[in-house]
Design a protein around this motif. Structure first.
Motif, PDB file in Angstrom:
ATOM      1  N   GLY A  60       0.778  -1.232   0.000  1.00 58.70           N
ATOM      2  CA  GLY A  60       0.000   0.000   0.000  1.00 58.70           C
ATOM      3  C   GLY A  60       0.804   1.274   0.000  1.00 58.70           C
ATOM      4  O   GLY A  60       0.254   2.361   0.194  1.00 58.70           O
ATOM      5  N   TYR A  61       2.119   1.191  -0.242  1.00 57.95           N
ATOM      6  CA  TYR A  61       2.954   2.387  -0.306  1.00 57.95           C
ATOM      7  C   TYR A  61       3.014   2.917  -1.737  1.00 57.95           C
ATOM      8  O   TYR A  61       3.208   2.151  -2.686  1.00 57.95           O
ATOM      9  CB  TYR A  61       4.368   2.084   0.192  1.00 57.95           C
ATOM     10  CG  TYR A  61       4.419   1.737   1.662  1.00 57.95           C
ATOM     11  CD1 TYR A  61       4.310   2.730   2.635  1.00 57.95           C
ATOM     12  CD2 TYR A  61       4.558   0.419   2.072  1.00 57.95           C
ATOM     13  CE1 TYR A  61       4.358   2.420   3.987  1.00 57.95           C
ATOM     14  CE2 TYR A  61       4.601   0.096   3.428  1.00 57.95           C
ATOM     15  CZ  TYR A  61       4.497   1.105   4.374  1.00 57.95           C
ATOM     16  OH  TYR A  61       4.529   0.789   5.711  1.00 57.95           O
ATOM     17  N   ARG A  62       2.887   4.218  -1.875  1.00 58.93           N
ATOM     18  CA  ARG A  62       2.873   4.865  -3.177  1.00 58.93           C
ATOM     19  C   ARG A  62       4.166   4.617  -3.949  1.00 58.93           C
ATOM     20  O   ARG A  62       5.269   4.637  -3.367  1.00 58.93           O
ATOM     21  CB  ARG A  62       2.671   6.376  -2.984  1.00 58.93           C
ATOM     22  CG  ARG A  62       2.429   7.151  -4.263  1.00 58.93           C
ATOM     23  CD  ARG A  62       2.458   8.653  -3.987  1.00 58.93           C
ATOM     24  NE  ARG A  62       1.435   9.032  -3.025  1.00 58.93           N
ATOM     25  CZ  ARG A  62       0.211   9.455  -3.361  1.00 58.93           C
ATOM     26  NH1 ARG A  62      -0.124   9.538  -4.641  1.00 58.93           N
ATOM     27  NH2 ARG A  62      -0.656   9.797  -2.427  1.00 58.93           N
ATOM     28  N   VAL A  63       4.039   4.381  -5.264  1.00 57.36           N
ATOM     29  CA  VAL A  63       5.204   4.224  -6.141  1.00 57.36           C
ATOM     30  C   VAL A  63       5.067   5.186  -7.320  1.00 57.36           C
ATOM     31  O   VAL A  63       3.964   5.588  -7.676  1.00 57.36           O
ATOM     32  CB  VAL A  63       5.349   2.774  -6.651  1.00 57.36           C
ATOM     33  CG1 VAL A  63       5.577   1.811  -5.506  1.00 57.36           C
ATOM     34  CG2 VAL A  63       4.121   2.345  -7.453  1.00 57.36           C
ATOM     35  N   ASN A  64       6.197   5.536  -7.905  1.00 56.24           N
ATOM     36  CA  ASN A  64       6.211   6.473  -9.039  1.00 56.24           C
ATOM     37  C   ASN A  64       6.589   5.759 -10.333  1.00 56.24           C
ATOM     38  O   ASN A  64       7.358   6.266 -11.149  1.00 56.24           O
ATOM     39  CB  ASN A  64       7.193   7.613  -8.753  1.00 56.24           C
ATOM     40  CG  ASN A  64       6.769   8.454  -7.578  1.00 56.24           C
ATOM     41  OD1 ASN A  64       5.598   8.832  -7.456  1.00 56.24           O
ATOM     42  ND2 ASN A  64       7.709   8.756  -6.692  1.00 56.24           N
ATOM     43  N   GLU A  65       6.052   4.586 -10.509  1.00 57.95           N
ATOM     44  CA  GLU A  65       6.314   3.794 -11.707  1.00 57.95           C
ATOM     45  C   GLU A  65       5.116   2.892 -11.972  1.00 57.95           C
ATOM     46  O   GLU A  65       4.198   2.795 -11.144  1.00 57.95           O
ATOM     47  CB  GLU A  65       7.575   2.950 -11.506  1.00 57.95           C
ATOM     48  CG  GLU A  65       7.477   2.039 -10.288  1.00 57.95           C
ATOM     49  CD  GLU A  65       8.802   1.377  -9.956  1.00 57.95           C
ATOM     50  OE1 GLU A  65       9.812   1.723 -10.595  1.00 57.95           O
ATOM     51  OE2 GLU A  65       8.820   0.517  -9.071  1.00 57.95           O
ATOM     52  N   ASN A  66       5.107   2.258 -13.127  1.00 60.22           N
ATOM     53  CA  ASN A  66       4.020   1.327 -13.436  1.00 60.22           C
ATOM     54  C   ASN A  66       3.919   0.256 -12.356  1.00 60.22           C
ATOM     55  O   ASN A  66       4.937  -0.221 -11.835  1.00 60.22           O
ATOM     56  CB  ASN A  66       4.244   0.667 -14.790  1.00 60.22           C
ATOM     57  CG  ASN A  66       4.147   1.663 -15.935  1.00 60.22           C
ATOM     58  OD1 ASN A  66       3.952   2.852 -15.721  1.00 60.22           O
ATOM     59  ND2 ASN A  66       4.292   1.166 -17.155  1.00 60.22           N
TER      60      ASN A  66
END
Length: 254
Positions: A60-66
């Motif tokens: 559930g941690y935000r990612v900056n990739e697909n």
């Protein structure tokens, strides 16, 4: 074509008990973008407000990739009818239990290979639970011992479930450290320590805000935390221990 595989409920501890603060959705393929189809979601038949939606990892941690995971962050508060909590109170037993069903209903748009798709969720997620707070209490087990009940004078075989938190910074340093012992109340008895950990936000004792108040022999901050779960509740006559007997039980546990 991208599809929803499975939805998970992310459980957080609050003063009033556990609440579902996020829904994490596993997808069949990684997607480039996600956006809300509406501002609401239904959890256990309760309409909830979506605070944010984003691509994430499996926790559930935000990612900056697909990513093949989408997280929906929800407004969470104390709800008198119990629709936000994954617990229900069993009146005959006078204990909290996991509810039988926790159905998630929602919809959102994703972008996959440059094309927009509308995805929907309609799943029972009560057995698909993620709880970072209780994961910290990773030392778990049971302990059985006979003792003489001080009220009935009968010898009783008592089995206790326990969960413990050990600060990584203090592990194996052979220095004496503080120990916090938590005894559950009436609603958190039984054989499932997750109930006892979440019922009164015991998990807060492992957080930095509390840990900083305890100091060991060498001046290091932190404390071990031991939760000992009684089958019913600690002041019930048939399981009552004297303070000395209780200390002996804890000593023999470890």
């Amino acid at each position: 074509m991208v599809e929803v595989n499975k939805a998970y409920i992310y459980i957080s501890g609050y003063e009033w008990g556990p609440g579902v603060s996020k829904v994490i959705v596993s997808l069949s393929h990684p997607v480039e973008n996600v956006k809300k189809d509406s501002d609401t979601i239904f959890t256990s038949k309760k309409e909830r407000k979506i605070i944010d939606i984003y691509l994430s990892n499996s926790k559930g941690y935000r990612v900056n990739e697909n990513s093949s995971y989408v997280t929906l962050e929800l407004e969470t508060y104390y709800d008198q009818d119990g629709s936000i909590s994954p617990f229900s109170f069993n009146i005959p037993k006078l204990q909290n239990e996991w509810i039988d069903k926790y159905v998630i209903k929602a919809s959102f748009h994703v972008t996959h290979d440059g094309k927009d798709s509308l995805l929907t969720i309609d799943q029972d997620c009560i057995n698909n639970r993620i709880c970072k707070d209780t994961d910290q209490f990773n030392v778990r087990g049971t302990f059985s011992e006979r003792y003489q009940n001080p009220k009935t004078k009968e010898e009783v075989l008592l089995t206790l479930h326990y969960a413990a938190y050990e600060p990584k910074e203090l592990k194996g340093d052979k220095v004496k450290h503080p120990l916090i012992v938590w005894l559950n109340g009436q609603g958190e008895g039984g054989t499932d320590v997750e109930i006892a950990l979440l019922g009164n936000k015991v998990t807060a004792l492992a957080k930095p805000e509390i840990q900083k108040y305890f100091t060991s022999e060498n001046g290091e901050n932190g404390s071990y935390v031991l939760l000992v779960q009684c089958p019913t509740y600690w002041m019930e006559a048939k399981v009552t221990c004297t303070a000395k007997e209780m200390l002996n039980l804890f000593t023999r546990m470890f």
